[in-house]
Design an enzyme around this catalytic site. Sequence first.
Site, PDB file in Angstrom:
ATOM      1  CG  HIS A 119      45.438  45.348  38.547  1.00  0.00           C
ATOM      2  ND1 HIS A 119      46.307  44.819  39.524  1.00  0.00           N
ATOM      3  CD2 HIS A 119      44.370  45.931  39.270  1.00  0.00           C
ATOM      4  CE1 HIS A 119      46.059  44.855  40.842  1.00  0.00           C
ATOM      5  NE2 HIS A 119      44.728  45.498  40.521  1.00  0.00           N
ATOM      6  CG  HIS A 157      37.540  42.647  37.768  1.00  0.00           C
ATOM      7  ND1 HIS A 157      38.464  41.667  38.220  1.00  0.00           N
ATOM      8  CD2 HIS A 157      38.028  43.936  38.226  1.00  0.00           C
ATOM      9  CE1 HIS A 157      39.480  42.165  39.101  1.00  0.00           C
ATOM     10  NE2 HIS A 157      39.038  43.430  38.895  1.00  0.00           N
TER      11      HIS A 157
END
Length: 231
Positions: free
Chosen positions: A46, A5
């Site tokens: 992100h 991730h």
Amino acid sequence: MEIAHRGYAAEAPENTLAALRRAGRHADAVEIDVRRCGSGDLVVIHDAEVDRLTDGTGRVADLSLAELEALDVLGSGESIPTLAEVLSIVPADVAINVELKETGIATDAVEAIDPAENPVIVSSFSERALRETRAASASIPTAYLADRLRDRPVTTAVELDCRCVHPRFALCFYSPIISRAHDLGLGVNAWTVDDPLVVRALCRLGVDGVVTDRSGVVPDRYRTVADDRKP
């Protein structure tokens, strides 16, 4: 399958080239987040703002690539990379999960992905972004991200012509999402889990992949995917 991730965000500065180079040596796949910056380039970050991750402030959409490249991510000396840079440094045998954080970027993302030798899958919480991806490419694998059962994860994935569904890990424990997806030929990659005991439980339930911030949490016997559901 172990999916790093943001390049194992708990162990390296997330979504940076350093993190993804390291993750490429350990993971079966890496997951990255993509959005457009103020100069029009696709960058890997992100958040919609740079404040949490860097020594700067402001919205990614308002900052040029040059301004983003001048920022320091989490005091690491690393900067915010472009999608093209990331695609160029991940080893070809490591899969890449490109998560689209906004709409209107799918065509450019597909164009950037096209030369990559890696297995690549495009994922998003946004149904519109996934429809845009399918319009840009009839063949690129896609995945629907879901954090609620009321999003109808499996049904929506099928309607969007996805290869996989990516549910929040908890959904796998109190719904038949894994069996339903597999019955329909969809892969299931659950996110985001760092506890090895939870990872093992998910693997026993039959998930195809686990998205994690930490390396080495997926037992070796679950690291190889035997069918074409691998992203």
